[in-house]
Design a protein around this motif. Structure first.
Motif, PDB file in Angstrom:
ATOM      1  N   ILE A   1       0.861  -1.190   0.000  1.00  0.00           N
ATOM      2  CA  ILE A   1       0.000   0.000   0.000  1.00  0.00           C
ATOM      3  C   ILE A   1       0.894   1.236   0.000  1.00  0.00           C
ATOM      4  N   ASN A   2       0.737   2.063  -1.009  1.00  0.00           N
ATOM      5  CA  ASN A   2       1.491   3.325  -1.050  1.00  0.00           C
ATOM      6  C   ASN A   2       0.511   4.473  -0.848  1.00  0.00           C
ATOM      7  N   GLY A   3       0.699   5.226   0.258  1.00  0.00           N
ATOM      8  CA  GLY A   3      -0.261   6.268   0.622  1.00  0.00           C
ATOM      9  C   GLY A   3      -1.145   5.715   1.719  1.00  0.00           C
ATOM     10  N   TYR A   4      -0.718   5.931   2.958  1.00  0.00           N
ATOM     11  CA  TYR A   4      -1.397   5.297   4.093  1.00  0.00           C
ATOM     12  C   TYR A   4      -2.216   6.339   4.852  1.00  0.00           C
ATOM     13  N   GLY A   5      -3.283   6.822   4.183  1.00  0.00           N
ATOM     14  CA  GLY A   5      -4.183   7.791   4.824  1.00  0.00           C
ATOM     15  C   GLY A   5      -5.581   7.195   4.910  1.00  0.00           C
ATOM     16  N   THR A   6      -6.580   8.031   4.689  1.00  0.00           N
ATOM     17  CA  THR A   6      -7.986   7.622   4.847  1.00  0.00           C
ATOM     18  C   THR A   6      -8.280   6.318   4.100  1.00  0.00           C
ATOM     19  N   ILE A   7      -7.941   6.273   2.828  1.00  0.00           N
ATOM     20  CA  ILE A   7      -8.251   5.085   2.017  1.00  0.00           C
ATOM     21  C   ILE A   7      -7.191   4.004   2.225  1.00  0.00           C
ATOM     22  N   GLY A   8      -5.923   4.388   2.200  1.00  0.00           N
ATOM     23  CA  GLY A   8      -4.831   3.406   2.264  1.00  0.00           C
ATOM     24  C   GLY A   8      -4.875   2.547   3.514  1.00  0.00           C
TER      25      GLY A   8
ATOM     26  N   VAL B   1      -4.913   2.720  -8.814  1.00  0.00           N
ATOM     27  CA  VAL B   1      -4.999   4.096  -8.304  1.00  0.00           C
ATOM     28  C   VAL B   1      -6.455   4.389  -7.943  1.00  0.00           C
ATOM     29  N   GLN B   2      -6.671   5.552  -7.325  1.00  0.00           N
ATOM     30  CA  GLN B   2      -7.993   5.872  -6.768  1.00  0.00           C
ATOM     31  C   GLN B   2      -8.711   6.920  -7.620  1.00  0.00           C
ATOM     32  N   GLY B   3      -9.901   7.275  -7.139  1.00  0.00           N
ATOM     33  CA  GLY B   3     -10.779   8.167  -7.890  1.00  0.00           C
ATOM     34  C   GLY B   3     -10.278   9.586  -8.065  1.00  0.00           C
ATOM     35  N   GLY B   4      -9.240   9.971  -7.329  1.00  0.00           N
ATOM     36  CA  GLY B   4      -8.660  11.302  -7.529  1.00  0.00           C
ATOM     37  C   GLY B   4      -7.899  11.409  -8.843  1.00  0.00           C
ATOM     38  N   GLU B   5      -7.593  10.250  -9.455  1.00  0.00           N
ATOM     39  CA  GLU B   5      -6.903  10.249 -10.757  1.00  0.00           C
ATOM     40  C   GLU B   5      -7.942  10.224 -11.875  1.00  0.00           C
TER      41      GLU B   5
ATOM     42  N   ARG C   1     -22.551  16.884  -0.945  1.00  0.00           N
ATOM     43  CA  ARG C   1     -21.273  16.286  -0.533  1.00  0.00           C
ATOM     44  C   ARG C   1     -20.854  16.756   0.852  1.00  0.00           C
ATOM     45  N   ARG C   2     -20.250  15.844   1.607  1.00  0.00           N
ATOM     46  CA  ARG C   2     -19.667  16.248   2.890  1.00  0.00           C
ATOM     47  C   ARG C   2     -18.526  17.237   2.596  1.00  0.00           C
ATOM     48  N   GLY C   3     -18.367  18.217   3.474  1.00  0.00           N
ATOM     49  CA  GLY C   3     -17.353  19.238   3.208  1.00  0.00           C
ATOM     50  C   GLY C   3     -15.936  18.721   3.354  1.00  0.00           C
ATOM     51  N   ALA C   4     -15.719  17.795   4.290  1.00  0.00           N
ATOM     52  CA  ALA C   4     -14.376  17.243   4.529  1.00  0.00           C
ATOM     53  C   ALA C   4     -14.537  15.916   5.241  1.00  0.00           C
ATOM     54  N   ASP C   5     -13.462  15.116   5.269  1.00  0.00           N
ATOM     55  CA  ASP C   5     -13.499  13.900   6.071  1.00  0.00           C
ATOM     56  C   ASP C   5     -13.434  14.285   7.556  1.00  0.00           C
ATOM     57  N   PRO C   6     -13.932  13.408   8.447  1.00  0.00           N
ATOM     58  CA  PRO C   6     -14.063  13.798   9.856  1.00  0.00           C
ATOM     59  C   PRO C   6     -12.766  14.273  10.522  1.00  0.00           C
TER      60      PRO C   6
ATOM     61  N   HIS D   1     -20.963   6.437   2.388  1.00  0.00           N
ATOM     62  CA  HIS D   1     -19.866   6.682   3.344  1.00  0.00           C
ATOM     63  C   HIS D   1     -18.558   6.789   2.567  1.00  0.00           C
ATOM     64  N   GLN D   2     -18.126   8.021   2.396  1.00  0.00           N
ATOM     65  CA  GLN D   2     -17.022   8.322   1.474  1.00  0.00           C
ATOM     66  C   GLN D   2     -15.715   7.630   1.855  1.00  0.00           C
ATOM     67  N   GLU D   3     -15.520   7.387   3.154  1.00  0.00           N
ATOM     68  CA  GLU D   3     -14.241   6.803   3.579  1.00  0.00           C
ATOM     69  C   GLU D   3     -14.171   5.295   3.327  1.00  0.00           C
TER      70      GLU D   3
HETATM   71  P1  NAD Z   1      -5.333  11.159   2.570  1.00  0.00           P
HETATM   72  O1  NAD Z   1      -4.792  12.545   2.516  1.00  0.00           O
HETATM   73  O2  NAD Z   1      -6.222  10.784   3.682  1.00  0.00           O
HETATM   74  O3  NAD Z   1      -4.138  10.124   2.525  1.00  0.00           O
HETATM   75  C1  NAD Z   1      -3.076  10.219   1.626  1.00  0.00           C
HETATM   76  C2  NAD Z   1      -1.836   9.633   2.277  1.00  0.00           C
HETATM   77  O4  NAD Z   1      -0.779   9.646   1.312  1.00  0.00           O
HETATM   78  C3  NAD Z   1      -1.349  10.434   3.478  1.00  0.00           C
HETATM   79  O5  NAD Z   1      -1.062   9.524   4.527  1.00  0.00           O
HETATM   80  C4  NAD Z   1      -0.065  11.117   2.986  1.00  0.00           C
HETATM   81  O6  NAD Z   1       0.884  11.253   4.007  1.00  0.00           O
HETATM   82  C5  NAD Z   1       0.416  10.126   1.944  1.00  0.00           C
HETATM   83  N1  NAD Z   1       1.261  10.712   0.886  1.00  0.00           N
HETATM   84  C6  NAD Z   1       1.315  11.995   0.440  1.00  0.00           C
HETATM   85  N2  NAD Z   1       2.215  12.100  -0.555  1.00  0.00           N
HETATM   86  C7  NAD Z   1       2.734  10.864  -0.754  1.00  0.00           C
HETATM   87  C8  NAD Z   1       3.710  10.324  -1.630  1.00  0.00           C
HETATM   88  N3  NAD Z   1       4.299  11.072  -2.540  1.00  0.00           N
HETATM   89  N4  NAD Z   1       4.012   9.016  -1.536  1.00  0.00           N
HETATM   90  C9  NAD Z   1       3.398   8.219  -0.623  1.00  0.00           C
HETATM   91  N5  NAD Z   1       2.476   8.677   0.260  1.00  0.00           N
HETATM   92  C10 NAD Z   1       2.146   9.974   0.184  1.00  0.00           C
HETATM   93  O7  NAD Z   1      -6.051  10.927   1.161  1.00  0.00           O
HETATM   94  P2  NAD Z   1      -7.277   9.968   0.861  1.00  0.00           P
HETATM   95  O8  NAD Z   1      -8.528  10.659   1.256  1.00  0.00           O
HETATM   96  O9  NAD Z   1      -6.994   8.616   1.393  1.00  0.00           O
HETATM   97  O10 NAD Z   1      -7.277   9.978  -0.727  1.00  0.00           O
HETATM   98  C11 NAD Z   1      -6.435   9.125  -1.488  1.00  0.00           C
HETATM   99  C12 NAD Z   1      -7.070   8.904  -2.842  1.00  0.00           C
HETATM  100  O11 NAD Z   1      -8.340   8.274  -2.631  1.00  0.00           O
HETATM  101  C13 NAD Z   1      -7.353  10.159  -3.668  1.00  0.00           C
HETATM  102  O12 NAD Z   1      -7.239   9.841  -5.014  1.00  0.00           O
HETATM  103  C14 NAD Z   1      -8.805  10.457  -3.328  1.00  0.00           C
HETATM  104  O13 NAD Z   1      -9.448  11.219  -4.325  1.00  0.00           O
HETATM  105  C15 NAD Z   1      -9.365   9.050  -3.238  1.00  0.00           C
HETATM  106  N6  NAD Z   1     -10.594   8.916  -2.471  1.00  0.00           N
HETATM  107  C16 NAD Z   1     -10.759   9.566  -1.277  1.00  0.00           C
HETATM  108  C17 NAD Z   1     -11.952   9.422  -0.574  1.00  0.00           C
HETATM  109  C18 NAD Z   1     -12.195  10.137   0.720  1.00  0.00           C
HETATM  110  O14 NAD Z   1     -13.335  10.430   1.021  1.00  0.00           O
HETATM  111  N7  NAD Z   1     -11.218  10.446   1.512  1.00  0.00           N
HETATM  112  C19 NAD Z   1     -12.959   8.602  -1.080  1.00  0.00           C
HETATM  113  C20 NAD Z   1     -12.740   7.901  -2.267  1.00  0.00           C
HETATM  114  C21 NAD Z   1     -11.555   8.076  -2.960  1.00  0.00           C
END
Ligand code: NAD
Length: 337
Positions: free
Chosen positions: A7-14, A107-111, A166-171, A301-303
């Protein structure tokens, strides 16, 4: 042999995809990346996930995290990477990291759709991602629209108008809003309609969108013209039988996004997630002058709604042919139907 997933990108979705991968019998979580130190990294460490640094790792070391390697080590060990980095970075990563290292990627929906050429919602187009090198799991809103519209196309949909509240931001997000406004998306149609067509190319859909001061879920108000004569009971029956869609009812006191989220927490779902699209029974209607116009409202539930999709997409690009079986395997691990 288990599919080795990084998993590359360990945030909300990762982080959610990582936990879901760890639950699959046919997958092995190789590890997750840390771009910078945060509580997310701390929890990954506690869960025993291997941590691979991206860029400068001094921040991690300063905070007591000794990485198990750098991103290139993760690429060596994994069969497929789920990229859940912020918008546009996924596209860059395909060109800089995954393609040169001959590793598959999601990749995810942001692309944009063009990034991979295949936009994925398991119950709509699983086969389209079979054996592909790269695929895109579409956004939370697009996933929600595709799940219900694909099922309701049984009634031969001719056109759709949907409004995304749409929700304004994630919680957890302290940077985005609005806090005290309703903000319309000033483009017609909003990008959601064209995005649905990347999955359901024949769907004639026009979307509008606005953001509100809420963090919990999105709400969609959908109006569809259909060729077949319909009644409310038939529509509810179809949705009831549709995987990853849940009918919620006033009688259960599930009258709002807040109550749905509380319900998910009470169900004991990890993080209180609700990966199913929730359609309100009482908000399904057909117009009285014609039984060819269908109206419904659904909460997304967007997350979490895209997390099962990522799991099925892993199987699809790794060549697992039976989409229905994959959906069932994934659903079982989430406790959803
Ligand atoms: P996020 O900001 O919660 O998480 C992103 C993570 O990536 C963070 O932990 C950040 O530190 C890390 N990161 C930043 N730059 C990086 C890099 N260069 N290499 C590796 N890691 C890096 O974002 P998210 O909300 O999880 O969104 C990720 C994707 O999922 C986007 O394309 C978004 O559009 C999509 N998405 C988000 C949601 C949502 O509601 N949050 C829902 C569906 C799809």
């Amino acid at each position: 042999m288990a599919i080795k997933v990084g998993i590359n990108g360990y945030g909300t979705i990762g982080k959610r995809v990582a936990d879901a991968v760890a639950k699959q019998k046919d997958m092995k979580l190789v590890g997750v990346t840390a771009h910078s130190y945060s509580f997310n990294t701390e929890v990954a460490k506690q869960k025993g996930y291997k941590i691979f640094s991206v860029g400068d790792d001094s921040d991690l070391k300063l905070n007591g995290i000794k990485p198990d390697g750098a991103i290139h080590n993760l690429l060596e060990e994994a069969d497929v990477i789920v990229d859940a980095t912020p918008r546009k970075i996924g596209k860059e990563n395909i060109e800089k990291l995954y393609r040169p290292n001959k590793i598959k990627g999601i990749v995810q929906g942001g692309e944009k759709h063009e990034t991979t050429g295949i936009s994925f919602v398991a119950q709509c187009n699983y086969d389209g991602a079979l054996n592909k090198d790269f695929a895109r799991v579409v956004s939370c809103n697009t996933t929600g629209l595709c799940r219900t519209l694909n099922a309701l196309n049984k009634f031969e949909i001719t056109s759709v108008h949907a409004t995304m509240i749409r929700r304004g931001a994630d919680p957890w997000d302290i940077y985005h809003g609005p806090i005290n406004a309703i903000v319309p998306v000033l483009e017609m149609p909003s990008h959601h309609g064209p995005d649905v067509q990347t999955v359901l190319p024949k769907c004639q859909i026009f979307t509008t969108a606005l953001s509100v001061p809420s963090t919990l879920m999105h709400l969609h108000s959908v109006i569809a013209d259909v060729k077949k004569k319909i009644n409310v009971e038939d529509v509810i029956e179809v949705l009831n039988k549709t995987t990853r869609v849940r009918i919620v009812r006033n009688a259960e006191h599930l009258r709002s996004t807040a109550e749905i989220m509380e319900f998910a927490r009470d169900l004991g779902r990890l993080r209180g997630d609700m990966p199913e699209i929730c359609v309100w029974k009482e908000a399904v209607g057909v117009t009285s002058n014609s039984h060819n116009k269908l109206l419904y409202m659904q909460a997304v539930h967007q997350e979490s709604d895209v997390i099962p999709e990522n799991i099925d997409c892993i199987r699809a690009i790794m060549g697992f042919k039976d989409g229905q079986k994959s959906i069932q395997m994934t659903n079982d691990t989430f406790g959803i139907k």
